[in-house]
Scaffold this active site. Structure first.
Site, PDB file in Angstrom:
ATOM      1  N   HIS A  21      -9.564   1.363   5.073  1.00 26.22           N
ATOM      2  CA  HIS A  21      -8.166   1.534   5.624  1.00 26.22           C
ATOM      3  C   HIS A  21      -8.292   2.441   6.937  1.00 26.22           C
ATOM      4  O   HIS A  21      -9.111   3.449   6.934  1.00 26.22           O
ATOM      5  CB  HIS A  21      -7.133   2.132   4.890  1.00 26.22           C
ATOM      6  CG  HIS A  21      -5.797   2.042   5.369  1.00 26.22           C
ATOM      7  ND1 HIS A  21      -5.283   2.796   6.182  1.00 26.22           N
ATOM      8  CD2 HIS A  21      -4.728   1.359   5.133  1.00 26.22           C
ATOM      9  CE1 HIS A  21      -4.092   2.455   6.708  1.00 26.22           C
ATOM     10  NE2 HIS A  21      -3.713   1.452   5.927  1.00 26.22           N
ATOM     11  N   SER A  44       3.595  -2.300  10.319  1.00 25.69           N
ATOM     12  CA  SER A  44       4.991  -2.392  10.611  1.00 25.69           C
ATOM     13  C   SER A  44       6.018  -3.934  10.098  1.00 25.69           C
ATOM     14  O   SER A  44       7.028  -4.123  10.714  1.00 25.69           O
ATOM     15  CB  SER A  44       5.422  -2.168  12.152  1.00 25.69           C
ATOM     16  OG  SER A  44       5.075  -0.787  12.382  1.00 25.69           O
ATOM     17  N   LYS A  80       0.127   4.186  -0.284  1.00 21.93           N
ATOM     18  CA  LYS A  80      -0.410   5.318   0.358  1.00 21.93           C
ATOM     19  C   LYS A  80      -0.354   6.721  -0.557  1.00 21.93           C
ATOM     20  O   LYS A  80      -0.367   6.498  -1.851  1.00 21.93           O
ATOM     21  CB  LYS A  80       0.148   5.348   1.905  1.00 21.93           C
ATOM     22  CG  LYS A  80      -0.078   4.389   2.588  1.00 21.93           C
ATOM     23  CD  LYS A  80       0.101   4.649   4.240  1.00 21.93           C
ATOM     24  CE  LYS A  80      -0.240   3.226   4.630  1.00 21.93           C
ATOM     25  NZ  LYS A  80      -0.009   3.197   6.344  1.00 21.93           N
ATOM     26  N   ASN A  92       0.855  -1.142   0.094  1.00 22.10           N
ATOM     27  CA  ASN A  92       0.028   0.152   0.127  1.00 22.10           C
ATOM     28  C   ASN A  92       1.027   1.132  -0.202  1.00 22.10           C
ATOM     29  O   ASN A  92       1.727   1.661   1.075  1.00 22.10           O
ATOM     30  CB  ASN A  92      -0.978   0.065   1.260  1.00 22.10           C
ATOM     31  CG  ASN A  92      -1.613   1.226   1.316  1.00 22.10           C
ATOM     32  OD1 ASN A  92      -1.734   2.176   0.549  1.00 22.10           O
ATOM     33  ND2 ASN A  92      -2.313   1.271   2.639  1.00 22.10           N
ATOM     34  N   GLU A 108      -6.555   4.903   7.959  1.00 20.65           N
ATOM     35  CA  GLU A 108      -6.433   6.089   7.661  1.00 20.65           C
ATOM     36  C   GLU A 108      -7.561   6.638   6.914  1.00 20.65           C
ATOM     37  O   GLU A 108      -7.823   8.002   7.055  1.00 20.65           O
ATOM     38  CB  GLU A 108      -5.026   6.398   6.620  1.00 20.65           C
ATOM     39  CG  GLU A 108      -3.837   5.973   7.678  1.00 20.65           C
ATOM     40  CD  GLU A 108      -2.741   5.509   7.002  1.00 20.65           C
ATOM     41  OE1 GLU A 108      -2.641   5.421   5.770  1.00 20.65           O
ATOM     42  OE2 GLU A 108      -1.796   4.846   7.663  1.00 20.65           O
ATOM     43  N   GLY A 113       2.788   2.027  10.910  1.00 20.48           N
ATOM     44  CA  GLY A 113       3.919   3.033  10.902  1.00 20.48           C
ATOM     45  C   GLY A 113       4.433   3.290  12.258  1.00 20.48           C
ATOM     46  O   GLY A 113       5.214   4.412  12.265  1.00 20.48           O
ATOM     47  N   GLU A 153      -5.204  -5.217  10.282  1.00 17.60           N
ATOM     48  CA  GLU A 153      -4.245  -4.116  10.721  1.00 17.60           C
ATOM     49  C   GLU A 153      -4.499  -3.064  12.142  1.00 17.60           C
ATOM     50  O   GLU A 153      -5.175  -2.366  11.945  1.00 17.60           O
ATOM     51  CB  GLU A 153      -4.021  -3.002   9.476  1.00 17.60           C
ATOM     52  CG  GLU A 153      -3.813  -3.529   8.239  1.00 17.60           C
ATOM     53  CD  GLU A 153      -3.129  -2.488   7.469  1.00 17.60           C
ATOM     54  OE1 GLU A 153      -2.293  -2.626   6.646  1.00 17.60           O
ATOM     55  OE2 GLU A 153      -4.160  -1.436   7.268  1.00 17.60           O
TER      56      GLU A 153
HETATM   57  P1  13P Z   1       3.368   0.059   7.813  1.00 14.24           P
HETATM   58  O1  13P Z   1       3.759  -0.997   6.992  1.00 14.24           O
HETATM   59  O2  13P Z   1       4.076   1.504   7.101  1.00 14.24           O
HETATM   60  O3  13P Z   1       2.974   0.235   9.115  1.00 14.24           O
HETATM   61  O4  13P Z   1       1.814   0.473   7.167  1.00 14.24           O
HETATM   62  C1  13P Z   1       0.817  -0.584   7.153  1.00 14.24           C
HETATM   63  C2  13P Z   1      -0.349  -0.067   6.366  1.00 14.24           C
HETATM   64  O5  13P Z   1      -1.222   0.664   6.907  1.00 14.24           O
HETATM   65  C3  13P Z   1      -0.639  -0.865   5.212  1.00 14.24           C
HETATM   66  O6  13P Z   1      -2.033  -0.478   4.770  1.00 14.24           O
END
Ligand code: 13P
Length: 264
Positions: A104, A222, A14, A12, A106, A182, A176
């Site tokens: 997601h 992560s 983002k 992803n 976010e 992150g 997740e």
């Molecule tokens: P990270 O791998 O940066 O923690 O992000 C995970 C994520 O949100 C994937 O959709």
């Protein structure tokens, strides 16, 4: 992961990489995968660029007949009309996308995406012939209270309750935990397994064992080449949804290789 399901490593991206950076990444990635004799039949790879890069990603992949799949990070719940800034499922499907990330954390946080909206996104994605990657997972607060499994299962149930067995079988779920995204704080293999197992059991109870055993459940939060092997060895973890580590071509290649080797 069990050998019944093919693992999926999904990146992803983002809001990173413009279309030139995306093209450059794919070219390097394809070259590195070829160099390690990556077998796409043993492990599926997908990339989720931003909308503005989808066309370039499609061209890069199709022109070299690469086996990498790709998809979008969100979708409009409506099919067309006066919805400024939105992108429909058909528009995404017409670019050759296989997947769309839905719900997601976010998106749930920064956009008005509630359960009803997420249900409609899942329906839109399925109706356009693609597979939704439904994201669920608890915040630190829910984990502190010890209700993380009920919370993640509840999020899946809220979205899947009105789906048919056939529709549910096309889902991919990404567990997740929000606190792991992150932050460098990865879930332990056991807690990723517990969540994936709880989600799978609930899907089996609602839609039957065949559906429960078909749906791939990814872990996200992560993920790196340092923790991928331990996580993928868990029987109900079928792959990864990766953020930060999917922006580094060597690191993503390593994770793909480790996943393929650990599950074969
Ligand atoms: P990270 O791998 O940066 O923690 O992000 C995970 C994520 O949100 C994937 O959709």
């Amino acid at each position: 992961m069990t050998s019944k399901r093919i693992p999926l490593v999904a990146g992803n991206w983002k809001m990173n990489f413009d279309h030139l950076e995306a093209t450059y990444f794919i070219q390097q990635f394809a070259w590195k995968l070829r160099a390690i004799h990556f077998d796409h039949k043993r492990c599926e790879i997908a990339l989720m660029p931003s909308f503005t890069s989808l066309r370039s990603v499609q061209v890069a992949i199709e022109s070299d007949n690469l086996k990498i799949r790709y998809g979008a990070q969100a979708v409009s719940v409506t099919s067309q009309g006066a919805f400024t800034g939105d992108v429909s499922a058909d528009m995404i499907a017409h670019l050759g996308c296989s997947y769309v990330i839905v719900g997601h954390s976010e998106r749930r946080k920064y956009h008005p995406e509630d359960d009803a909206n997420i249900v409609d996104q899942v329906r839109a994605v399925l109706a356009a012939g693609m597979q939704p990657i439904l994201c669920v997972g608890e915040s630190y607060e829910e984990r502190r209270k010890g209700i993380e499994l009920d919370f993640a299962v509840g999020q899946v149930r809220d979205v899947t309750c009105d789906l048919s067995d056939e529709e549910a079988a096309k889902l991919i779920v990404a567990y997740e935990p929000v606190w792991a995204i992150g932050t460098g704080m990865v879930a332990t293999p056991q807690s990723a397994q517990d969540a994936a197992k709880a989600i799978r059991n609930d899907l089996s109870a609602t839609f039957g064992t065949e559906v429960g055993e078909t749906v791939r459940i990814l872990y996200g939060g992560s993920v790196s080449s340092k923790n991928a092997v331990e996580l993928i060895r868990e029987p109900d973890v079928d792959g990864f949804l990766i953020g930060g580590a999917a922006l580094k071509v060597d690191e993503l290649t390593r994770i793909c290789k480790l996943t393929m080797e650990a599950t074969s």
